[in-house]
Design an enzyme around this catalytic site. Sequence first.
Site, PDB file in Angstrom:
ATOM      1  N   ASP A 129      36.083 -21.608   0.285  1.00 53.72           N
ATOM      2  CA  ASP A 129      34.868 -22.371   0.588  1.00 53.72           C
ATOM      3  C   ASP A 129      34.886 -23.703  -0.159  1.00 53.72           C
ATOM      4  OD1 ASP A 129      31.825 -22.127   1.581  1.00 53.72           O
ATOM      5  OD2 ASP A 129      31.855 -23.074  -0.394  1.00 53.72           O
ATOM      6  N   LYS A 172      32.169 -28.301   4.557  1.00 50.71           N
ATOM      7  CA  LYS A 172      30.767 -28.647   4.866  1.00 50.71           C
ATOM      8  C   LYS A 172      30.603 -30.148   5.068  1.00 50.71           C
ATOM      9  CE  LYS A 172      29.591 -25.013   1.542  1.00 50.71           C
ATOM     10  NZ  LYS A 172      30.556 -25.204   0.451  1.00 50.71           N
ATOM     11  N   HIS A 224      25.758 -29.036   5.167  1.00 55.77           N
ATOM     12  CA  HIS A 224      25.617 -28.700   3.747  1.00 55.77           C
ATOM     13  C   HIS A 224      24.157 -28.641   3.294  1.00 55.77           C
ATOM     14  CE1 HIS A 224      28.053 -29.135  -0.234  1.00 55.77           C
ATOM     15  NE2 HIS A 224      27.037 -28.315  -0.405  1.00 55.77           N
TER      16      HIS A 224
HETATM   17  P1  NAP Z   1      29.204 -19.229  -9.690  1.00 58.25           P
HETATM   18  O1  NAP Z   1      30.329 -18.728  -8.863  1.00 58.25           O
HETATM   19  O2  NAP Z   1      27.894 -18.521  -9.697  1.00 58.25           O
HETATM   20  O3  NAP Z   1      29.632 -19.344 -11.202  1.00 58.25           O
HETATM   21  C1  NAP Z   1      30.793 -20.000 -11.624  1.00 58.25           C
HETATM   22  C2  NAP Z   1      30.795 -19.936 -13.158  1.00 58.25           C
HETATM   23  O4  NAP Z   1      31.005 -18.598 -13.597  1.00 58.25           O
HETATM   24  C3  NAP Z   1      31.890 -20.777 -13.741  1.00 58.25           C
HETATM   25  O5  NAP Z   1      31.380 -21.357 -14.939  1.00 58.25           O
HETATM   26  C4  NAP Z   1      32.985 -19.748 -14.079  1.00 58.25           C
HETATM   27  O6  NAP Z   1      33.728 -20.208 -15.193  1.00 58.25           O
HETATM   28  C5  NAP Z   1      32.169 -18.528 -14.431  1.00 58.25           C
HETATM   29  N1  NAP Z   1      32.849 -17.263 -14.094  1.00 58.25           N
HETATM   30  C6  NAP Z   1      33.517 -16.949 -12.961  1.00 58.25           C
HETATM   31  N2  NAP Z   1      33.962 -15.696 -12.975  1.00 58.25           N
HETATM   32  C7  NAP Z   1      33.570 -15.168 -14.164  1.00 58.25           C
HETATM   33  C8  NAP Z   1      33.752 -13.898 -14.765  1.00 58.25           C
HETATM   34  N3  NAP Z   1      34.391 -12.908 -14.138  1.00 58.25           N
HETATM   35  N4  NAP Z   1      33.239 -13.714 -16.009  1.00 58.25           N
HETATM   36  C9  NAP Z   1      32.577 -14.709 -16.658  1.00 58.25           C
HETATM   37  N5  NAP Z   1      32.385 -15.942 -16.125  1.00 58.25           N
HETATM   38  C10 NAP Z   1      32.875 -16.169 -14.888  1.00 58.25           C
HETATM   39  O7  NAP Z   1      28.884 -20.774  -9.336  1.00 58.25           O
HETATM   40  P2  NAP Z   1      29.263 -21.785  -8.173  1.00 58.25           P
HETATM   41  O8  NAP Z   1      30.668 -22.212  -8.297  1.00 58.25           O
HETATM   42  O9  NAP Z   1      28.231 -22.843  -8.195  1.00 58.25           O
HETATM   43  O10 NAP Z   1      29.075 -20.954  -6.828  1.00 58.25           O
HETATM   44  C11 NAP Z   1      30.145 -20.353  -6.113  1.00 58.25           C
HETATM   45  C12 NAP Z   1      30.527 -21.182  -4.891  1.00 58.25           C
HETATM   46  O11 NAP Z   1      29.420 -21.326  -4.014  1.00 58.25           O
HETATM   47  C13 NAP Z   1      30.907 -22.634  -5.215  1.00 58.25           C
HETATM   48  O12 NAP Z   1      32.162 -22.758  -5.819  1.00 58.25           O
HETATM   49  C14 NAP Z   1      30.784 -23.258  -3.836  1.00 58.25           C
HETATM   50  O13 NAP Z   1      31.913 -22.946  -3.040  1.00 58.25           O
HETATM   51  C15 NAP Z   1      29.521 -22.574  -3.312  1.00 58.25           C
HETATM   52  N6  NAP Z   1      28.289 -23.373  -3.576  1.00 58.25           N
HETATM   53  C16 NAP Z   1      27.623 -23.875  -2.488  1.00 58.25           C
HETATM   54  C17 NAP Z   1      26.472 -24.615  -2.655  1.00 58.25           C
HETATM   55  C18 NAP Z   1      25.756 -25.131  -1.446  1.00 58.25           C
HETATM   56  O14 NAP Z   1      24.824 -25.955  -1.582  1.00 58.25           O
HETATM   57  N7  NAP Z   1      26.141 -24.699  -0.274  1.00 58.25           N
HETATM   58  C19 NAP Z   1      25.959 -24.857  -3.949  1.00 58.25           C
HETATM   59  C20 NAP Z   1      26.647 -24.329  -5.043  1.00 58.25           C
HETATM   60  C21 NAP Z   1      27.806 -23.571  -4.846  1.00 58.25           C
HETATM   61  P3  NAP Z   1      35.345 -20.432 -15.120  1.00 58.25           P
HETATM   62  O15 NAP Z   1      35.630 -21.278 -13.910  1.00 58.25           O
HETATM   63  O16 NAP Z   1      35.642 -21.126 -16.419  1.00 58.25           O
HETATM   64  O17 NAP Z   1      35.925 -19.054 -15.024  1.00 58.25           O
END
Ligand code: NAP
Length: 283
Positions: A44, A74, A107
């Site tokens: 994604d 997106k 998006h």
């Molecule tokens: P998330 O997946 O909720 O959290 C990522 C954070 O958690 C990073 O700091 C990562 O650190 C840490 N992490 C990951 N696995 C872990 C584990 N097993 N134990 C401890 N910490 C862990 O946040 P996100 O990246 O915002 O959301 C996921 C995806 O959703 C995004 O990458 C994106 O593709 C999508 N997204 C979409 C929108 C939208 O508006 N459509 C908005 C936000 C996000 P490290 O990298 O240092 O491991």
Amino acid sequence: MQTVTLNNGIKMPIIGFGVYQIPNAEECENAVYEALMTGYRLIDTAAGYLNEEAVGRAIKRSGVPRKELFITTKLWVQDADFESAKLAFSKSLNKLQLDYLDLYLIHQPFGNYYGAWRAMEDMYREGKVKAIGVSNFLPDRLMDLIVHNEILPAVNQVETHPFYHQIDSAAFMKEQGIQHQSWAPFAEGLNNMFGNDALVSIAEKHNKSVAQVVLRWLVQRGVVVIPKSVRKERIVENFNIFDFELSEGDIEQISTLDTGESLFLSYRDPEVAKMMGNWRVEL
Ligand code: NAP
């Protein structure tokens, strides 16, 4: 690979890999490569993440056959218009080194996204994208889009994690046949999610990590997850959620954590619409 079937019959992996906030190209390429080697097949990204080229390089390097992959990108707000959406789509495809996309999402629910949706309907009919959908649409915006267009969105990607369950939105999406996808399944670590007492006790009981419990909880709800990590051990950990099951008691405990509100931003706030509308992305 466990999948969900979208409203047009296309199968989508229930777990994927997200690449938001990995601006360093080499780090992003390596993380996506590790994810693909681990077994993730859904990636994604977004034009707004400025890392589609790195994702494309990782896909190529992995050697995973195209038909096994499910690639989402997106459309950013500035390109929410009929002609601009077509141009932005072909730029994204070029950067990803692909000749079709699996899922293209609007998006944000801002700008001329009706024009963009009609362009996306054309791309879908031409076979350039297997499914089209939206992100961050509340039920009223979703219904308005449905009523005024021909193709039903296949997916709505919205903030969903232990502190924001999206109960009403989820019920509405289910009723309409729109697949719920979670962004920020870990709430990006806010609210001390990884140290939350209830989640830690459930994790200890199952001999799993808090991250695995959270992803398992979402998958058991039928929600598609796309956790992000740049660390190999976490990329692997987050993928290993299919060898245990949460009990009704665990799920009840997690239900007490729901605040019913976003931890990030409100899509009803005019300042958010202004901020997104002024946010330019160099394509
Ligand atoms: P998330 O997946 O909720 O959290 C990522 C954070 O958690 C990073 O700091 C990562 O650190 C840490 N992490 C990951 N696995 C872990 C584990 N097993 N134990 C401890 N910490 C862990 O946040 P996100 O990246 O915002 O959301 C996921 C995806 O959703 C995004 O990458 C994106 O593709 C999508 N997204 C979409 C929108 C939208 O508006 N459509 C908005 C936000 C996000 P490290 O990298 O240092 O491991």
